[in-house]
Design an enzyme around this catalytic site. Structure first.
Site, mmCIF file in Angstrom:
data_model
loop_
_atom_site.group_PDB
_atom_site.id
_atom_site.type_symbol
_atom_site.label_atom_id
_atom_site.label_comp_id
_atom_site.label_asym_id
_atom_site.label_seq_id
_atom_site.Cartn_x
_atom_site.Cartn_y
_atom_site.Cartn_z
ATOM 1 C CD GLU A 175 0.444 -1.137 8.851
ATOM 2 O OE1 GLU A 175 0.529 -1.954 9.399
ATOM 3 O OE2 GLU A 175 -0.601 -0.234 9.110
ATOM 4 C CG ASP A 191 -1.834 -1.213 1.167
ATOM 5 O OD1 ASP A 191 -2.221 -1.417 0.011
ATOM 6 O OD2 ASP A 191 -2.503 -1.412 2.367
ATOM 7 C CE1 TYR A 233 -4.495 0.704 1.349
ATOM 8 C CE2 TYR A 233 -3.762 3.235 1.860
ATOM 9 C CZ TYR A 233 -3.896 1.885 2.187
ATOM 10 O OH TYR A 233 -3.248 1.375 3.340
#
Length: 955
Positions: free
Chosen positions: A107, A103, A336
């Site tokens: 993170e 992603d 997303y």
């Protein structure tokens, strides 16, 4: 470059986080690509000291971070990911290029970095980023990769280290001073404090009573129609020029606020007297004020607004919303879902505007595209709002989705399309009505109306509200067409009483909004934060409200008094600013961490620490010192709260209780347990007195005539029961351990009236009723859900507890001769009716089952959680439980077998299991396995507790 050109570029390995995401992307890339999942993080800080390599000792082993050497983290490959890492290494050895397609947030960047560090690729490495999983987006990402963003990696690593230091240093203080196995966290502790503070406000609140008048006034015109009604309602706003007091005029103490000299507080008697004096009054219109009404569309969704609207409109919790959104994203339906941005790409704007024209007509399309500026400070996660994916939006009907997936997609689709529509316009009108009472007092009533002449975006979407009484944007209130001076007839004037209400408890939606408004933590982590504070028993749900437990009061009390800065709202927000500055390259990670942990200037070069933060010089510093000196913390005082002059609430290691000290010094006082899920604001002095008045303690009933053991009656957490006191020296553990006989009291028995004969009867159960024709024994037993007969594996319910001692063999055989009913009482009515499920469109009821109460729509059953009660469960909560059960689906045997695989020869079976198991379920299963393995390897109980309570990643 062509994404499918195998001959030119050889084999390419693309690594993503989840199997579902891998499956979708693989379909877009062609034969030259192998797409494999890392299944989340493959490497992290160790959960327990047992996972730390032997070369590390002391504090490094305990923390997993070397605080004396620039806070170097000790990373270990997760035990449940070692086989997957081996697989990735094997695939990489056969590949010519590596694409890290995790992603596009911090993170995701960190996962990509860890993959690179562990796999040590010797082939070219590319960072592949995209915010939607469509064929064009994936091919564009392959053709235009970038390098790893080390700043994002450093920022995420700093957060991880910060949260480790906070959790592993502060949590042990809670274990020592409040209760074992508790946890503290940079954001979770602040979120808990917010919920506790709201409950404190409710406890301090004193209600105020106030009255006013509501009148119905007629114009006398006929005929009336919807556009021009004949009558309308208005509320009293002034008497003799003094404004009538309303709820906003009263403080938390129930008194009028300062500056209310020109406010008239009506009580019931005064209101009724005024209503009587107005019976013959002639009223007229004193004024008409008309203003243009305009409402602009709401911005497209970002993470937090999606969570809030899904809670209001669909009844989803934040965690459920993110689970469904993750599934929609991975399957290519939306962009997303972790984003702070409300921006739409040019492609998305064109797609939305095309659908406005197609579905609503050109009249609803503004001349120029609408743009929305993000309201979130330092918004930088992904770079576009949550919207339908692609350059042409699929309508909900075109997706083929169903259930929760369909409902959330529809919500996102409607909000996105509406964001590119025209404003809603109309007129808002205020009408003032006046008259003079029989006693000479002048009165004035007011009515407000709203007419929407062009609905604009409201045709497509109307935002919900946290307040169930709030009026939504598309509601009209039509008033008759009147002018100043028009006479009016009072058809009815009614006194109405009101009482001020305490501040509403937070819901998941309103807590998310509060955290975001205060700039605490990252919006993408709020769902997991709320899940954590519920899982830690700091908060429980009552309907949709978040209620703090008494345990959370003790924890917050300790943190506020001894670690005040760590739970200070401004301090937490400033830390978030500092972390954003590190991500932007404007501050350095190590000096900042030194300042936070050791204090101002400790071990840092001159000026380094000050530059690491925001320059105020005092908002960081000294965590290590704070957790070192615990002598000043009085554990009993921290967990004690005064209820009245002689009654104290205490939070003990086995739960909360009220206590009244004995009048005789040295003698024990009265104690009574508090029901586990009693909201703190409901613990009144009267209730405390009632709890203390109930029988408690052990009641000696007499010796058992056979064994000689003393029989006693006790009150336990699960109700009153009788048991025997075993002689001293009786082994309690090991192969020869002896357990005392125990039996719950019948519903008809009471702790203070149960007799020795009653106890002997209860302890005689189960009773052998007899043997059937085939020689199978039939017994009468008392279970958790009532009395029943048992023959082999066949159980049948009895109608009363007394039958346990009276039912004969003939009666038992007659019961078994009847066809078996499904469930305990198939013909029994439901415990509660909740309404129609919005997904299955079937009636939902609460029933009583063998494993406790559950909700069902006739197709899906979901057991009530410990936080739910039959009396208080709301329809929305029932629908949420059913939705979660549907999402989990049936338990699959393949998923259970997957963790047990040992040899590489079982790769085929592993692939089959991976295909059938969702990413969420797989991750959860592996985490559970890791905890179990760690617990087995770790001999010390403290190490196991640390594994379960402090290894949290919040930020």
């Amino acid at each position: 470059m062509s994404p499918s050109s195998e001959t030119a570029h050889g084999q390419r390995l693309v690594i993503v986080e989840s199997p579902a995401k891998a499956k979708t992307i693989k379909g877009y890339l062609g034969p030259g690509y192998i797409v494999e999942a890392s299944v989340g993080h493959i490497r992290d800080l160790p959960s327990t000291a047992a996972e730390v390599p032997d070369k590390y000792t002391g504090e490094v082993r305990r923390l997993g971070v070397d605080v004396d050497h620039d806070f170097a983290p000790i990373y270990v490959v997760n035990a449940d990911k070692k086989s997957q890492v081996s697989k990735l290494k094997s695939l990489l050895a056969e590949s010519d290029e590596l694409f890290l397609a995790t992603d596009e947030d911090r993170e995701g960047e960190a996962i990509a970095w860890h993959l690179q560090q562990v796999l040590k690729p010797k082939v070219p490495v590319h960072r592949m980023v995209f915010h939607e999983i469509t064929k064009s987006a994936i091919q564009e990402a392959v053709a235009n990769p970038r390098e790893l963003n080390q700043r994002l990696v450093d920022a995420q690593e700093t957060r991880r280290i910060l949260d480790r230091l906070y959790g592993f240093e502060v949590s042990p203080v809670l274990w020592k001073k409040v209760m074992p196995k508790l946890s503290a966290g940079r954001v979770q502790s602040v979120a808990t404090r917010l919920v506790v503070e709201r409950e404190r406000e409710r406890m301090a609140f004193r209600s105020a009573s106030y009255w006013d008048l509501v009148g119905t006034f007629g114009t006398g015109r006929t005929p009336a129609d919807a556009a021009n009604p004949e009558s309308f309602g208005a509320r009293l706003i002034a008497v003799d020029g003094k404004r009538i007091a309303s709820g906003r005029d009263f403080g938390q103490d129930g008194r009028l606020k300062a500056g209310s000299a020109n406010t008239l507080h009506l009580d019931e008697q005064a209101a009724r007297a005024l209503a009587a004096a107005l019976e013959q009054t002639a009223f007229s219109v004193r004024g008409v004020e008309s203003k243009p009404y305009r409402r602009s569309p709401y911005a497209p969704f970002r993470t937090t607004t999606l969570q809030q609207e899904a809670s209001r409109k669909l009844g989803f919790g934040a965690k459920r919303t993110m689970q469904v959104a993750q599934k929609l994203y991975e399957n290519g339906f939306i962009t997303y879902m972790r984003t702070d941005s409300t921006t739409l790409s040019d492609t998305a704007v064109a797609a939305a505007r095309a659908q406005v024209t197609q579905l609503y007509g050109a009249d609803y399309l503004p001349d120029a595209p609408r743009t929305y500026a993000s309201k979130v400070k330092n918004a930088q996660e992904a770079h576009e709002a949550v919207r339908p994916s692609g350059d042409r939006f699929r309508t909900p009907a075109e997706t083929g989705l169903s259930g929760d997936d369909f409902r959330l997609y529809e919500l996102i689709w409607m909000r996105t399309v509406a964001s590119q529509m025209k404003d809603a316009v109309g007129q808002s009108v205020t009408v003032k009505v006046g008259g003079r009472a029989a006693d000479g007092r002048d009165v004035e009533f007011s009515a407000s109306g709203k007419i929407i002449t062009f609905h604009g975006f409201l045709k497509a979407y109307v935002e919900g509200a946290d307040d169930p009484n709030a009026e939504l944007d598309d509601r009209e209130r039509r008033l008759p067409q009147v002018t100043e001076g028009d006479p009016l007839a009072a058809e009815q004037i009614t006194p109405e009483g009101h009482a001020t209400k305490p501040p509403a408890r937070y819901t998941e939606a309103s807590l998310v909004k509060e955290l975001e408004d205060r700039e605490i933590g990252r919006p993408s982590t709020y769902a997991s934060i709320i899940d954590t504070i519920i899982g830690r028993r700091y908060v429980f749900k009552k309907g949709t409200a978040l209620v703090p437990s008494f345990l959370s009061f003790a924890v917050v009390n300790l943190l506020e008094k001894h670690f005040g800065r760590l739970v200070d709202y401004d301090f937490t927000a400033k830390m978030e600013d500092d972390l954003d500055r590190i991500a932007a390259g404007e501050a350095q990670s190590v000096p900042w961490l030194k300042r936070f942990y050791f204090g101002e200037g400790e071990g840092t070069a001159a000026g380094g620490a000050a530059e690491a933060g925001n320059g105020d010089g005092d908002h960081l510093g000294g965590l290590k010192e704070l957790v070192t000196d615990l002598g000043a913390i009085d554990a009993r005082e921290i967990s004690s709260f005064r209820v009245s002059d002689d009654i104290t609430l205490r939070v003990g290691r086995y739960g909360p209780y009220v206590e009244r000290a004995s009048e005789v010094e040295g003698e024990p006082g009265q104690r009574a347990d508090i029901p586990e899920e009693l909201p703190p604001d409901e613990l009144t002095v009267e209730l405390a007195e009632e709890l203390l008045a109930r029988p408690s303690g052990d009641y000696e009933l007499g010796p058992d005539p056979v064994s000689g053991n003393m029989l006693v009656a006790k009150d336990g957490r699960y109700g009153p029961y009788v048991t025997e006191i075993l002689p001293e020296g009786t082994p309690k553990t090991g192969k020869n351990a002896v357990k005392p006989r125990t039996a719950s009291l019948f519903k008809t028995m009471a702790l203070d009236t149960v007799t020795l004969d009653d106890a002997l009867k209860l302890l005689s159960l189960p009773r052998v009723v007899g043997v059937d024709a085939e020689g199978v024994e039939i017994t009468a037993q008392n279970g958790r859900y009532g009395p029943y007969l048992k023959r082999g594996t066949d159980s049948r319910s009895l109608t009363s507890e007394d039958q346990l001692f009276t039912v004969t063999l003939e009666e038992a055989l007659a019961i078994y001769a009847q066809p078996k009913q499904r469930g305990r009482a198939a013909a029994a009515p439901p415990l509660k009716e909740l309404g129609t499920d919005p997904v299955s469109e079937r009636p939902v009821v609460v029933k009583d089952g063998r494993f406790g109460p559950y909700v069902t729509d006739g197709e899906t059953n979901a057991t009530l959680r410990k936080d739910d009660a039959v009396e208080t469960i709301t329809p929305e909560r029932g629908y949420e439980l059913l939705a979660e059960k549907r999402a989990r689906g049936p338990v699959k045997k393949t998923a259970k077998k997957a963790p047990a695989k040992k040899a590489a020869a079982k790769k085929t079976a592993t692939k089959t299991a991976a295909k059938k198991t969702t990413a969420a379920a797989k991750t959860a299963a592996k985490k559970t396995t890791t905890v179990k393995k760690a617990a087995t390897k770790t001999a010390a109980a403290k190490k196991t507790a640390a594994s379960k309570t402090t290894a949290t990643d919040e930020g």
